[in-house]
Write an enzyme that holds these catalytic residues in place. Structure first.
Site, PDB file in Angstrom:
ATOM      1  N   ASP B 311       0.671  -1.519  -0.090  1.00 51.03           N
ATOM      2  CA  ASP B 311      -0.563  -0.380   0.109  1.00 51.03           C
ATOM      3  C   ASP B 311       0.421   1.316   0.067  1.00 51.03           C
ATOM      4  O   ASP B 311       0.348   1.900   0.797  1.00 51.03           O
ATOM      5  CB  ASP B 311      -0.641   0.272   0.976  1.00 51.03           C
ATOM      6  CG  ASP B 311      -2.295   0.734   1.151  1.00 51.03           C
ATOM      7  OD1 ASP B 311      -2.212   1.620  -0.551  1.00 51.03           O
ATOM      8  OD2 ASP B 311      -2.913   1.024   2.045  1.00 51.03           O
ATOM      9  N   HIS B 315       4.847   9.999   0.166  1.00 47.30           N
ATOM     10  CA  HIS B 315       4.773  11.431   0.204  1.00 47.30           C
ATOM     11  C   HIS B 315       6.110  12.275   0.447  1.00 47.30           C
ATOM     12  O   HIS B 315       7.337  12.239   1.125  1.00 47.30           O
ATOM     13  CB  HIS B 315       4.502  11.627   1.769  1.00 47.30           C
ATOM     14  CG  HIS B 315       2.417  11.095   1.404  1.00 47.30           C
ATOM     15  ND1 HIS B 315       2.059  12.025   0.646  1.00 47.30           N
ATOM     16  CD2 HIS B 315       2.455  10.326   2.280  1.00 47.30           C
ATOM     17  CE1 HIS B 315       0.883  11.219   1.201  1.00 47.30           C
ATOM     18  NE2 HIS B 315       0.645  10.970   1.936  1.00 47.30           N
TER      19      HIS B 315
END
Lengths: 329, 432
Positions: B311, B315
């Protein structure tokens, strides 16, 4: 990356570096805060209402969320300690222009601020600022989201101690919107740390956290039962938005079930005191007769708020001074 | 100018190929980009390259069912080139990327662009998921036949909720027309109610808005019912609760056409890890309780949950530099997918063969693709790792562009030394 609450708030000598949450602080620190505040209550009654403990220090009131009472009492507390105070109403300025919290912080640090007093609508904001502030800068949490409002809890403890003397043996009922209340979370931690015999919360299921008992409280849905034989009743403010969020049907039904009336108050101990962090919704949380009655200590809470905040500001600044001296030696 | 692919022999490794029930020390021979044989090579086989895999594990290249590579649209977070290179270093040879890019993967043009960039980078097989609805708007069906023709292997609406249950039903039905797998993140938007942490004792104390377990179980129950009605094949992505895992066990006993995966961090972290408000632990679905983690581990061990995925949500630092609830959710997970799975073996959750299966033939079978096995004739996608090498997670050790990991400081078992994609060495550790 994530320090425990204890490691973040206390240095190796158990001195306050920041004051972010009651969680992780032990009874001796809380008692030290109360005792220190006791010494400051006299200051407000003098002709010259100032002591020079924080002279030359700059304290920034960093309020990302509106507040009158908390911001004013912090301002007065810092001024009575002879600090210079900056009041920044950030909700109306920087963040609305797109500046990040971290940038706001860095800009203020560049102005050599010694302490941030922070209120923010997001849980964890004060922790975030404390973790990112320069090492010499103290952070005091003036309320973050639903998480904590530790200075409010301490002024409430101060009020209780002034009226009841001891914490041991006391029964305290906290009534209303526990789910959204940072005040309640901090009060519950403080009351249990200071050793009261029972903390009760009284609310409908929609206004309780999912696992309220894990906070260390007894849960009551029936106010008449919950108030029976308690020494202290703390009423919480009910936000009007709760009606819109399908949490309550109406103010009318709320008041009939959870409003504090003289009839209900008679079920508590005869010398019970009534507290409220303010601002009160008269006729929603409590009847005016109770708010203005002889058992209400609501206005004393406000006065004590100044002494408590003086105590906490001076303790954190005191830690900074001692640490600077230690480095110099 | 197609180069002829080298013939390769991987010598003396412990070959773990759960899809074929193989776990033995032997040689693996590769020819023309495909698996040729195990053990004895065919006569006259003369490899141009020999890889000594003594004391190493040789397994099929890993398949990661759900990753967000951020390109197109969020190249400041990560790019297809950066993340596929990271995948190669991590032993991953197939990535299924989610359609929540900018623009959304809802036209063949975007699919083509993504596949082109992946081919150009050359590190990894990239299989895009198409959007279930146009622009992920939740109300208009995407052109699924065109998306499939362009190379999408499944359709999904990611985090975006469908407008209503009827749209959900129609979307599943339409996808099933083209034998397209529908991937669902089970999440009831109303029950999520802008929460950011598991509704339970930790969120209660930290004052974090909660997401109840029911947000997941309600969605799982509803979509299982719709799948039964429509006959659609569905896959639940990123389960987070023991209750949903038990529902999956029931569905499996009933013979339903449904599969599930779990994000690897859900098998290690719990709500207790949120103390201190570390935004790197802000994930969606949220980290739940100890018993949820244990229930998920059990379901993975029993093959009720057939795949473990990263998953992967890389960022930039700014996305995580705010108070916890205001940060973007997600963990950069490619680098730690294999080691964290091997940690489950160390901890006795399951044996090595089962662990490797959840990263190889498990996801391959969900996608019904001839991958994830060392069957002769299959693409020679291979991961070789040293099980005896331990390493510590730090920003320098994370090769994804996203450094947002909650595992900093953890000791990890297993280091990938070689990765082969279709018989081509796409990663080879340079040892000092």
């Amino acid at each position: 990356m994530s320090l425990s609450n204890k490691a973040l708030q206390l240095d190796d000598e158990q001195r306050l570096l920041h004051f972010l949450t009651i969680d992780g602080l032990d009874r001796s620190i809380l008692t030290e805060i109360l005792d220190t505040a006791e010494g400051f209550t006299g200051v407000s009654e003098r002709t010259i209402k100032k002591v020079p403990l924080c002279r030359g220090k700059v304290v920034a009131n960093l309020f990302f969320e509106n507040s009158t009472r908390t911001r004013t009492t912090f301002e007065l507390a810092a001024k009575r300690l002879s600090a210079d105070v900056l009041n920044l109403n950030i909700s109306a300025s920087a963040t609305s222009k797109g500046e990040t919290l971290l940038d706001t912080l860095r800009n203020l640090e560049a102005m050599h601020v010694d302490m941030f007093i922070v209120r923010h609508a997001t849980s964890g904001a004060a922790h975030f600022i404390a973790q990112h502030a320069d090492p010499g800068v103290g952070v005091i949490n003036a309320g973050d989201g639903r998480h904590a409002h530790p200075t409010q809890a301490m002024l409430d403890m101060f009020t209780i101690r002034r009226h009841k003397g001891e914490f041991v043996g006391l029964r305290v009922a906290i009534v209303g919107d526990i789910l959204h209340s940072r005040v309640a979370r901090s009060q519950i931690l403080a009351l249990n740390t200071l050793g009261v015999s029972e903390v009760r919360v009284v609310a409908p299921q929609t206004l309780l956290p999912s696992d309220a008992r894990s906070l260390g409280v007894h849960v009551y849905h029936d106010f008449d039962e919950g108030i029976r034989d308690v020494d202290v009743i703390i009423m919480l403010r009910l936000q009007k938005e709760r009606m819109r969020g399908a949490m309550l049907p109406s103010e009318h039904e709320y008041f009939s079930l959870y409003g504090l009336t003289e009839r209900r108050l008679a079920l508590a101990k005869p010398d019970a005191i009534v507290m409220h962090p303010g601002p009160i919704n008269r006729g929603v949380e409590m009847d005016s007769k109770v708010a203005d009655g002889s058992k209400s200590v609501i206005l004393q809470q406000v006065s004590y708020g100044i002494a408590i905040r003086m105590a906490i500001i001076s303790m954190v600044i005191g830690t900074q001074n001692q640490r600077t001296q230690e480095v110099a030696v | 100018m197609k180069k002829k692919k080298k013939d390769i022999t991987i010598r003396n490794g412990r070959v773990v190929d759960p899809g074929n029930g193989i776990d033995e020390v032997t040689d693996l021979h590769i020819s023309g980009g495909k698996v040729l044989a195990l053990g004895q090579p065919p006569e006259n086989f003369q490899p141009l390259l020999e890889i000594d895999a003594t004391d190493q594990i040789v397994c099929p290249g890993l398949i990661d069912l759900n990753v967000n590579l951020r390109e197109p649209g969020n190249e400041h977070k990560a790019t297809i080139a950066s993340e596929t290179a990271c995948a190669a270093r991590s032993g991953i040879t197939t990535l299924c990327c989610t359609p929540d890019t900018l623009p959304v993967i809802d036209t063949p043009a975007v699919v083509g662009q993504i596949r082109h960039k992946a081919r150009k980078a050359g590190y990894c097989r990239l299989l895009p998921q198409g959007a279930l609805t146009k622009n992920l708007d939740g109300s208009h069906l995407s052109e699924m036949a065109a998306l499939k023709a362009a190379g999408c292997i499944a359709v999904s609406n990611c985090y975006t909720p469908l407008a209503n249950t009827l749209v959900q039903r129609r979307a599943m039905e339409y996808a099933s027309t083209f034998n397209l797998l529908t991937i669902i993140r089970p999440e009831d938007q109303y029950l999520c109610n802008n929460g950011c942490a598991h509704e339970g004792k930790v969120a209660d104390r930290l004052g974090l808005p909660g997401i109840p377990e029911a947000a997941e179980t309600v969605a799982v129950a509803r979509d299982l019912a719709l799948a039964e009605t429509t006959g659609a094949v569905i896959h639940f992505h990123a389960l987070s609760s023991a209750s949903a895992a038990r529902t999956m066990a029931w569905a499996k006993r009933e013979g339903r056409k449904v599969s599930a995966d779990v994000a690897i961090h859900q098998l290690h972290l719990t709500e207790l890890d949120l103390e201190g408000f570390d935004s790197n632990r802000h994930v969606r679905p949220p980290l739940r309780t100890d018993s949820d983690r244990d229930g998920l581990r059990k379901a993975v061990a029993e093959n009720v949950i057939q795949a473990i995925c990263s998953d992967h949500q890389p960022h930039e630092a700014d996305a995580k530099s705010s108070p916890f609830p205001d940060t973007e959710p997600g963990i950069s997970g490619l680098d730690t997918l294999l080691p964290l799975t091997l940690k489950l073996v160390e901890q006795g959750v399951m044996d090595l063969s089962s662990a490797i299966a959840r990263l190889t033939c498990g996801p391959a079978d969900i996608l019904e693709l001839p991958l994830g096995r060392l069957t002769p004739g299959y693409a020679a996608d291979i991961c070789i790792y040293d099980p005896n090498r331990q390493w510590h997670v730090s920003a320098e050790q994370i090769h994804s562009a996203g450094k947002n990991t909650p595992f900093t400081g953890w000791e990890m078992p297993g280091r990938v030394t070689h990765t082969l994609l279709k018989g081509r060495l796409v990663f080879h550790e340079e040892r000092l």
